[in-house]
Enzyme design. Sequence first.
Site, PDB file in Angstrom:
ATOM      1  N   TYR A 227     -53.509 -30.350 -59.884  1.00 28.77           N
ATOM      2  CA  TYR A 227     -53.675 -29.334 -61.370  1.00 28.77           C
ATOM      3  C   TYR A 227     -53.988 -30.934 -62.320  1.00 28.77           C
ATOM      4  O   TYR A 227     -54.542 -31.682 -61.781  1.00 28.77           O
ATOM      5  CB  TYR A 227     -51.891 -30.094 -61.670  1.00 28.77           C
ATOM      6  CG  TYR A 227     -51.987 -29.367 -63.473  1.00 28.77           C
ATOM      7  CD1 TYR A 227     -51.992 -28.020 -63.255  1.00 28.77           C
ATOM      8  CD2 TYR A 227     -51.610 -30.249 -64.232  1.00 28.77           C
ATOM      9  CE1 TYR A 227     -51.626 -27.590 -64.879  1.00 28.77           C
ATOM     10  CE2 TYR A 227     -51.784 -30.126 -65.876  1.00 28.77           C
ATOM     11  CZ  TYR A 227     -51.329 -28.442 -65.615  1.00 28.77           C
ATOM     12  OH  TYR A 227     -51.650 -28.197 -67.457  1.00 28.77           O
TER      13      TYR A 227
ATOM     14  N   GLN B 257     -45.773 -23.007 -65.132  1.00 26.50           N
ATOM     15  CA  GLN B 257     -46.075 -21.992 -64.727  1.00 26.50           C
ATOM     16  C   GLN B 257     -47.128 -22.093 -63.618  1.00 26.50           C
ATOM     17  O   GLN B 257     -47.152 -21.792 -62.924  1.00 26.50           O
ATOM     18  CB  GLN B 257     -46.653 -20.982 -66.002  1.00 26.50           C
ATOM     19  CG  GLN B 257     -47.766 -21.320 -66.899  1.00 26.50           C
ATOM     20  CD  GLN B 257     -47.138 -22.392 -67.834  1.00 26.50           C
ATOM     21  OE1 GLN B 257     -46.299 -22.787 -67.710  1.00 26.50           O
ATOM     22  NE2 GLN B 257     -47.876 -21.911 -68.372  1.00 26.50           N
TER      23      GLN B 257
ATOM     24  N   SER C  35     -49.989 -44.577 -68.454  1.00 26.54           N
ATOM     25  CA  SER C  35     -50.381 -45.407 -67.829  1.00 26.54           C
ATOM     26  C   SER C  35     -50.248 -46.858 -68.512  1.00 26.54           C
ATOM     27  O   SER C  35     -49.267 -46.909 -69.309  1.00 26.54           O
ATOM     28  CB  SER C  35     -52.184 -45.614 -69.024  1.00 26.54           C
ATOM     29  OG  SER C  35     -52.270 -44.827 -67.972  1.00 26.54           O
TER      30      SER C  35
ATOM     31  N   HIS D  66     -54.824 -44.920 -74.179  1.00 24.81           N
ATOM     32  CA  HIS D  66     -54.450 -43.504 -72.791  1.00 24.81           C
ATOM     33  C   HIS D  66     -53.710 -42.809 -74.398  1.00 24.81           C
ATOM     34  O   HIS D  66     -54.080 -40.707 -74.577  1.00 24.81           O
ATOM     35  CB  HIS D  66     -53.644 -43.889 -71.600  1.00 24.81           C
ATOM     36  CG  HIS D  66     -55.399 -44.154 -71.265  1.00 24.81           C
ATOM     37  ND1 HIS D  66     -55.736 -42.459 -70.351  1.00 24.81           N
ATOM     38  CD2 HIS D  66     -55.196 -44.709 -70.115  1.00 24.81           C
ATOM     39  CE1 HIS D  66     -56.661 -43.033 -69.549  1.00 24.81           C
ATOM     40  NE2 HIS D  66     -56.761 -44.560 -69.162  1.00 24.81           N
TER      41      HIS D  66
ATOM     42  N   GLU E 186     -48.873 -50.156 -62.904  1.00 24.01           N
ATOM     43  CA  GLU E 186     -49.576 -49.593 -62.352  1.00 24.01           C
ATOM     44  C   GLU E 186     -50.853 -50.503 -62.083  1.00 24.01           C
ATOM     45  O   GLU E 186     -51.864 -50.135 -60.649  1.00 24.01           O
ATOM     46  CB  GLU E 186     -49.892 -48.108 -62.611  1.00 24.01           C
ATOM     47  CG  GLU E 186     -51.513 -47.315 -62.708  1.00 24.01           C
ATOM     48  CD  GLU E 186     -51.906 -45.811 -64.492  1.00 24.01           C
ATOM     49  OE1 GLU E 186     -50.958 -46.384 -65.306  1.00 24.01           O
ATOM     50  OE2 GLU E 186     -52.032 -44.375 -63.512  1.00 24.01           O
ATOM     51  N   HIS E 187     -51.263 -50.765 -62.593  1.00 24.48           N
ATOM     52  CA  HIS E 187     -52.542 -51.212 -62.740  1.00 24.48           C
ATOM     53  C   HIS E 187     -52.804 -53.002 -62.910  1.00 24.48           C
ATOM     54  O   HIS E 187     -51.892 -52.998 -63.729  1.00 24.48           O
ATOM     55  CB  HIS E 187     -53.803 -51.065 -64.468  1.00 24.48           C
ATOM     56  CG  HIS E 187     -54.314 -49.812 -64.128  1.00 24.48           C
ATOM     57  ND1 HIS E 187     -53.711 -48.473 -64.754  1.00 24.48           N
ATOM     58  CD2 HIS E 187     -55.609 -49.212 -63.395  1.00 24.48           C
ATOM     59  CE1 HIS E 187     -54.401 -46.879 -65.064  1.00 24.48           C
ATOM     60  NE2 HIS E 187     -54.942 -47.998 -63.404  1.00 24.48           N
TER      61      HIS E 187
ATOM     62  N   ASP F 126     -60.938 -46.127 -62.950  1.00 25.62           N
ATOM     63  CA  ASP F 126     -61.112 -45.685 -63.442  1.00 25.62           C
ATOM     64  C   ASP F 126     -62.168 -44.595 -63.366  1.00 25.62           C
ATOM     65  O   ASP F 126     -61.231 -43.296 -62.925  1.00 25.62           O
ATOM     66  CB  ASP F 126     -60.475 -45.265 -64.852  1.00 25.62           C
ATOM     67  CG  ASP F 126     -59.396 -45.995 -65.759  1.00 25.62           C
ATOM     68  OD1 ASP F 126     -58.063 -45.954 -64.840  1.00 25.62           O
ATOM     69  OD2 ASP F 126     -59.309 -46.325 -66.866  1.00 25.62           O
TER      70      ASP F 126
ATOM     71  N   GLU G 229     -22.619 -39.224 -27.644  1.00 26.11           N
ATOM     72  CA  GLU G 229     -22.657 -38.424 -29.254  1.00 26.11           C
ATOM     73  C   GLU G 229     -21.527 -36.847 -28.672  1.00 26.11           C
ATOM     74  O   GLU G 229     -22.099 -36.496 -30.184  1.00 26.11           O
ATOM     75  CB  GLU G 229     -23.668 -38.705 -30.006  1.00 26.11           C
ATOM     76  CG  GLU G 229     -24.252 -39.678 -29.956  1.00 26.11           C
ATOM     77  CD  GLU G 229     -26.202 -39.122 -30.516  1.00 26.11           C
ATOM     78  OE1 GLU G 229     -25.941 -38.893 -30.590  1.00 26.11           O
ATOM     79  OE2 GLU G 229     -26.011 -40.054 -30.997  1.00 26.11           O
TER      80      GLU G 229
ATOM     81  N   HIS H 188     -27.154 -30.907 -25.131  1.00 22.01           N
ATOM     82  CA  HIS H 188     -28.146 -32.097 -25.189  1.00 22.01           C
ATOM     83  C   HIS H 188     -28.230 -32.600 -23.597  1.00 22.01           C
ATOM     84  O   HIS H 188     -29.155 -32.450 -23.215  1.00 22.01           O
ATOM     85  CB  HIS H 188     -28.098 -33.341 -26.338  1.00 22.01           C
ATOM     86  CG  HIS H 188     -28.009 -32.533 -27.329  1.00 22.01           C
ATOM     87  ND1 HIS H 188     -27.611 -31.504 -27.541  1.00 22.01           N
ATOM     88  CD2 HIS H 188     -29.194 -33.671 -28.222  1.00 22.01           C
ATOM     89  CE1 HIS H 188     -28.278 -31.401 -29.232  1.00 22.01           C
ATOM     90  NE2 HIS H 188     -29.282 -32.501 -29.139  1.00 22.01           N
TER      91      HIS H 188
END
Lengths: 429, 429
Positions: free
Chosen positions: A128, A190, A236, A261, A326-327, A360, A414, A419
């Site tokens: 996306y 969508q 960010s 940002h 993040e950074h 970046d 078990e 099994h």
Amino acid sequence: MRTLKLTKDSQKNILESLLKRSPNNYTEYESTVNEIINNVKENRDKAVFEYTKKFDKADVDASNIRVTEEEIKEAYELVDEKLLAVIKKALVNIRKYHEKQLQNSWFTTEDGIILGQKVTPIAKAGVYVPGGKAVYPSSVLMNVLPAKVAGVEKIVMCTPCGADGKVYPSTLVAANEAGVDEIYKVGGAQAIAAMAFGTESVPKVDKIVGPGNIFVALAKKAVFGYVSIDSIAGPSEILVLADETANPRYVAADLLSQAEHDEMASAILITTSEELAKKVSEEVDKFVEVLSRKEIIEKSLENYGYILVAEDMDEAIDAVNDIASEHMEIVTRDPFSVMTKIKNAGAIFIGEYSSEPLGDYFAGPNHVLPTNGTAKFFSALSVDDFIKKSSIISYSREALERIHTDIEQFAECEKLTAHANSIKVRFED
Amino acid sequence: MRTLKLTKDSQKNILESLLKRSPNNYTEYESTVNEIINNVKENRDKAVFEYTKKFDKADVDASNIRVTEEEIKEAYELVDEKLLAVIKKALVNIRKYHEKQLQNSWFTTEDGIILGQKVTPIAKAGVYVPGGKAVYPSSVLMNVLPAKVAGVEKIVMCTPCGADGKVYPSTLVAANEAGVDEIYKVGGAQAIAAMAFGTESVPKVDKIVGPGNIFVALAKKAVFGYVSIDSIAGPSEILVLADETANPRYVAADLLSQAEHDEMASAILITTSEELAKKVSEEVDKFVEVLSRKEIIEKSLENYGYILVAEDMDEAIDAVNDIASEHMEIVTRDPFSVMTKIKNAGAIFIGEYSSEPLGDYFAGPNHVLPTNGTAKFFSALSVDDFIKKSSIISYSREALERIHTDIEQFAECEKLTAHANSIKVRFED
């Protein structure tokens, strides 16, 4: 920027304030997003076209939803030559870095036993790419190239078009350079639903990645399980860890590079030097006056900008690991030694010339990074996101015979007798 | 078992039927789960104790929610010695296999540039272990050991207790052997919420793994983003790919080993041999009569059991990749060659002595595997789930100088002038 003393309390309050930005806190949009998803799941193309008309004011149908080769050619004519040149250079660096992440299938052998993991790329990935406020061809490269390097057979991209039905030329050029196979003019929740379930026009994919607004983030979370997703991206963040050796002007400029940002972006300096704190604050004020995105910067600094003065480097590092930015930049004496103590950060920039925007665009590492403290458990987008591993198990008769009673024993404890039976039946003669 | 000809249509119908079992389709429980999560998030211990009283009929409070060392000692006295011995053997195999999955931090160097990835274990992991219908100490080992091998500092386990406040001894013994640090008597969605947000008694963790019922699965999905989770587990699946060389008795026994798990479990044979199809069906009928979990098996076979006869091996392999089964056995001539064509499967068992239950307990590979077609994009639980990777970026002044105009160019094309400024400022002298 406000300057505070770093204490357990200020740290806790800041963390709580930062976490409020999490897409998980926007449950008020969940019902809208679920409605969109269910509509697309049920009515497929029809729903996609209607939402595109409603939200993007564009007339899109089965005949024009997919970007054509002509449109891509046209984009090349419209795009700045210099941008194209730098896209091509960045692409080489990004590909090279991600190629180092490729993992091999492996196996071990031992007396009739073969065990291992078979690495396979996922077949279809969906990327996306947002339209809206800012156009980011770098984002296209960062999301597409790890999939490409992993060996994904088909990479589908969805991105909203303008009311004129056009997609930003730089987005198309970046997509084409990175090797996207199919591009569709659809945005928002969508688009996520279309790629998760498939429509007549948009193919179903196995994994959806890429940034987006709150609707996109919530839609990704909603379709998780039907498909895989990357992490849910929040705003960010930059955290600079600096001591008295740091250049205040560089630190200020780097803080602002993330603050610009959006209004929810966070910029934090943690320093052991009161003097640096003061100077950075002054430099920030000077830069803000001359930067084009002044209004956004002022708001994000007001909301989520902090200069925190720590007692010592250990206390500072504790806070860094707790915030899990993040950074993260390390601008201190002996920064590589400090790096060994950083446990939680999406990307770590070391030394005073490793300015965050280098990552970046250009250096090669991915700019899709965990936000909102999720660096405690998530990683940068990588080739790992586009592979999966199947366990491999092969036992010879002799190898199974050596341990068959152990397995039968375990199964019976078990209470899973079928099994146990599946092992027993092989030695019933 | 019903026998069908494998066609595109039968394949599509079976897939649709299987996917109906996805936890994603149980949205009717979502509001209940969200209510539990919000209550635990807000009222913490109080909510946990109330739900434990309501659902598990147990009186649990801050003084006894955590399993004590005495309780663990007692469990060792109660547990079957033979089971303990086999747990210890299995543990060695599981640890050894997972140690092969450990990944190294890495870096590259090039003329003033250091790039890499720093691998760090997540700090705290939460493991959910169901109580209820069946007791699975193997599940404890499989969920805990990857975290342990990854180097997770603190492993927390939640599992429901009985009305008497006791946890199954085999669960406690397996947890202790695997190296769980803290065990809490809480089950269901309330356990997931407690580990996601923390309560006075139960610590917050970074990642939650482990199987559970539909409430547990939905709760995990709901807290995804606040914490990381493993995949959302659906019912068990086995798919056997066999040709005329396969032993029908072994194939039938293996199909039933998964069919006995629960009524939603799926067991599918895809074969190129009509004769094998017939014989397997007969063997299944014979076994069902003598197995203790007959009722469950009959229901799961009726719901999701299929014998599919394919025209040829290529068609069969296509179907295997489309169904993307949790467990997959290859019982054909030249099974390793067939394996190279299998793209989607959680675990691949190769050859007629690699019976699926071998992987459930003993061989070493993880039995927490992607279900419901998610093997197209998810992998077995592994050490990978308990690490994260931070990108490492370090440029010297000279290295940045060589490319600084490229970055500025890119930033300006994206209209991010503060990004450009952070690079420019370093070369303004």
